[in-house]
Design a protein around this motif. Structure first.
Motif, mmCIF file in Angstrom:
data_model
loop_
_atom_site.group_PDB
_atom_site.id
_atom_site.type_symbol
_atom_site.label_atom_id
_atom_site.label_comp_id
_atom_site.label_asym_id
_atom_site.label_seq_id
_atom_site.Cartn_x
_atom_site.Cartn_y
_atom_site.Cartn_z
ATOM 1 N N ARG A 43 47.405 23.710 53.354
ATOM 2 C CA ARG A 43 47.681 22.320 52.996
ATOM 3 C C ARG A 43 49.137 21.998 53.340
ATOM 4 O O ARG A 43 50.051 22.720 52.975
ATOM 5 C CB ARG A 43 47.436 22.099 51.509
ATOM 6 C CG ARG A 43 47.715 20.677 51.058
ATOM 7 C CD ARG A 43 47.367 20.497 49.607
ATOM 8 N NE ARG A 43 48.069 19.361 49.046
ATOM 9 C CZ ARG A 43 47.678 18.717 47.970
ATOM 10 N NH1 ARG A 43 46.604 19.117 47.307
ATOM 11 N NH2 ARG A 43 48.368 17.687 47.526
ATOM 12 N N ILE A 44 49.322 20.873 54.035
ATOM 13 C CA ILE A 44 50.648 20.394 54.395
ATOM 14 C C ILE A 44 50.868 19.071 53.670
ATOM 15 O O ILE A 44 50.142 18.097 53.909
ATOM 16 C CB ILE A 44 50.781 20.190 55.929
ATOM 17 C CG1 ILE A 44 50.375 21.449 56.692
ATOM 18 C CG2 ILE A 44 52.179 19.719 56.282
ATOM 19 C CD1 ILE A 44 51.226 22.672 56.425
ATOM 20 N N ASP A 45 51.850 19.049 52.781
ATOM 21 C CA ASP A 45 52.148 17.839 52.015
ATOM 22 C C ASP A 45 53.175 16.982 52.746
ATOM 23 O O ASP A 45 54.176 17.498 53.245
ATOM 24 C CB ASP A 45 52.697 18.215 50.634
ATOM 25 C CG ASP A 45 51.623 18.791 49.737
ATOM 26 O OD1 ASP A 45 50.708 18.044 49.371
ATOM 27 O OD2 ASP A 45 51.702 19.995 49.414
ATOM 28 N N TYR A 84 51.234 19.733 67.050
ATOM 29 C CA TYR A 84 50.872 20.668 65.986
ATOM 30 C C TYR A 84 50.106 19.992 64.852
ATOM 31 O O TYR A 84 49.461 20.653 64.046
ATOM 32 C CB TYR A 84 52.105 21.401 65.441
ATOM 33 C CG TYR A 84 53.059 20.538 64.651
ATOM 34 C CD1 TYR A 84 52.932 20.402 63.272
ATOM 35 C CD2 TYR A 84 54.104 19.868 65.278
ATOM 36 C CE1 TYR A 84 53.806 19.626 62.547
ATOM 37 C CE2 TYR A 84 54.986 19.087 64.561
ATOM 38 C CZ TYR A 84 54.836 18.967 63.196
ATOM 39 O OH TYR A 84 55.707 18.187 62.469
ATOM 40 N N ARG A 85 50.136 18.673 64.775
ATOM 41 C CA ARG A 85 49.391 17.949 63.732
ATOM 42 C C ARG A 85 47.938 17.677 64.130
ATOM 43 O O ARG A 85 47.152 17.215 63.324
ATOM 44 C CB ARG A 85 50.079 16.629 63.413
ATOM 45 C CG ARG A 85 51.425 16.784 62.772
ATOM 46 C CD ARG A 85 52.021 15.398 62.469
ATOM 47 N NE ARG A 85 53.423 15.477 62.186
ATOM 48 C CZ ARG A 85 54.395 15.266 63.056
ATOM 49 N NH1 ARG A 85 54.106 14.974 64.314
ATOM 50 N NH2 ARG A 85 55.652 15.346 62.703
ATOM 51 N N TYR A 114 48.515 14.358 52.147
ATOM 52 C CA TYR A 114 48.541 15.673 52.776
ATOM 53 C C TYR A 114 47.477 15.752 53.862
ATOM 54 O O TYR A 114 46.629 14.878 53.984
ATOM 55 C CB TYR A 114 48.316 16.783 51.745
ATOM 56 C CG TYR A 114 46.991 16.673 51.024
ATOM 57 C CD1 TYR A 114 45.851 17.286 51.524
ATOM 58 C CD2 TYR A 114 46.872 15.934 49.847
ATOM 59 C CE1 TYR A 114 44.635 17.182 50.879
ATOM 60 C CE2 TYR A 114 45.652 15.821 49.195
ATOM 61 C CZ TYR A 114 44.544 16.441 49.715
ATOM 62 O OH TYR A 114 43.336 16.317 49.077
ATOM 63 N N TYR A 115 47.566 16.811 54.636
ATOM 64 C CA TYR A 115 46.537 17.141 55.612
ATOM 65 C C TYR A 115 46.480 18.657 55.699
ATOM 66 O O TYR A 115 47.291 19.351 55.083
ATOM 67 C CB TYR A 115 46.822 16.498 56.982
ATOM 68 C CG TYR A 115 48.010 17.060 57.723
ATOM 69 C CD1 TYR A 115 47.839 17.928 58.787
ATOM 70 C CD2 TYR A 115 49.315 16.707 57.368
ATOM 71 C CE1 TYR A 115 48.928 18.440 59.483
ATOM 72 C CE2 TYR A 115 50.406 17.204 58.057
ATOM 73 C CZ TYR A 115 50.207 18.067 59.106
ATOM 74 O OH TYR A 115 51.284 18.583 59.783
ATOM 75 N N TYR A 116 45.531 19.173 56.452
ATOM 76 C CA TYR A 116 45.385 20.620 56.582
ATOM 77 C C TYR A 116 45.673 21.073 58.001
ATOM 78 O O TYR A 116 45.337 20.379 58.966
ATOM 79 C CB TYR A 116 43.976 21.063 56.192
ATOM 80 C CG TYR A 116 43.693 20.927 54.727
ATOM 81 C CD1 TYR A 116 44.178 21.855 53.822
ATOM 82 C CD2 TYR A 116 42.953 19.854 54.237
ATOM 83 C CE1 TYR A 116 43.933 21.738 52.470
ATOM 84 C CE2 TYR A 116 42.705 19.722 52.881
ATOM 85 C CZ TYR A 116 43.202 20.671 52.007
ATOM 86 O OH TYR A 116 42.954 20.541 50.670
ATOM 87 N N GLN A 117 46.294 22.229 58.100
ATOM 88 C CA GLN A 117 46.450 22.939 59.359
ATOM 89 C C GLN A 117 45.793 24.299 59.171
ATOM 90 O O GLN A 117 45.590 24.739 58.049
ATOM 91 C CB GLN A 117 47.930 23.155 59.702
ATOM 92 C CG GLN A 117 48.702 21.911 60.017
ATOM 93 C CD GLN A 117 50.161 22.206 60.330
ATOM 94 O OE1 GLN A 117 50.672 23.290 60.070
ATOM 95 N NE2 GLN A 117 50.841 21.218 60.888
#
Length: 153
Positions: free
Chosen positions: A123-125, A78-79, A136-139
């Motif tokens: 945004r995923i922190d 999922y990442r 962080y990164y984005y999904q």
């Protein structure tokens, strides 16, 4: 003469640099048109912070659950930056379970589905001990609040 040639070369470079690239177009079949995960991710990134409405086609390669929500993923991890996540609310999960005869995590694994909604860059922190680390990164997520948003192809 040299000035004219230099002007022509610079003009061509400026004109080429101003050219626009068309947005990806949805794929289609006899049932209508849909947006692939890759196109959904690109379109959502371009539209951020708004989402992109459409019908999204994916094969469910992995599933998960957290806090009552069910996650259907287009990639095994999922990442993965190529992953499109369908986030199914608890109410829609119950509706799907009734319709499919089993939990959607099981019933939809490996299945091709169409999902109507909005793809949104999220945004995923990263956290450490419950606190954001600043990394962080984005999904890209499509939120499902009603089971009718999902159909099996």
């Amino acid at each position: 003469m040299k000035t004219l040639m230099l002007f022509a070369a610079l003009s061509a470079a400026v004109i080429t640099g101003c050219a626009t690239v068309p947005a990806p177009s949805p794929s289609s079949d006899a049932q209508g048109s849909w947006i692939t995960p890759r196109d959904a991710i690109n379109l959502a990134a371009d539209a951020a912070p708004r989402g992109v409405e459409g019908t999204f086609a994916l094969t469910v390669k992995a599933t998960g659950a957290e806090g009552g929500e069910t996650f259907l993923n287009s990639e095994l991890d999922y990442r993965d930056q190529r992953n499109l996540t369908v986030t199914v609310s608890p109410a829609a999960t119950r509706q799907l379970a009734e319709r499919l005869g089993e939990h959607p995590r099981t019933a939809l694994m490996g299945r091709d589905i169409l999902v109507h909604g909005a793809a949104v860059r999220t945004r995923i922190d990263f956290t450490s001990h419950g606190r954001p680390t600043g990394k962080y990164y984005y999904q890209t997520h499509v939120k499902v609040i009603d089971a009718r948003q999902i159909t099996i192809r």
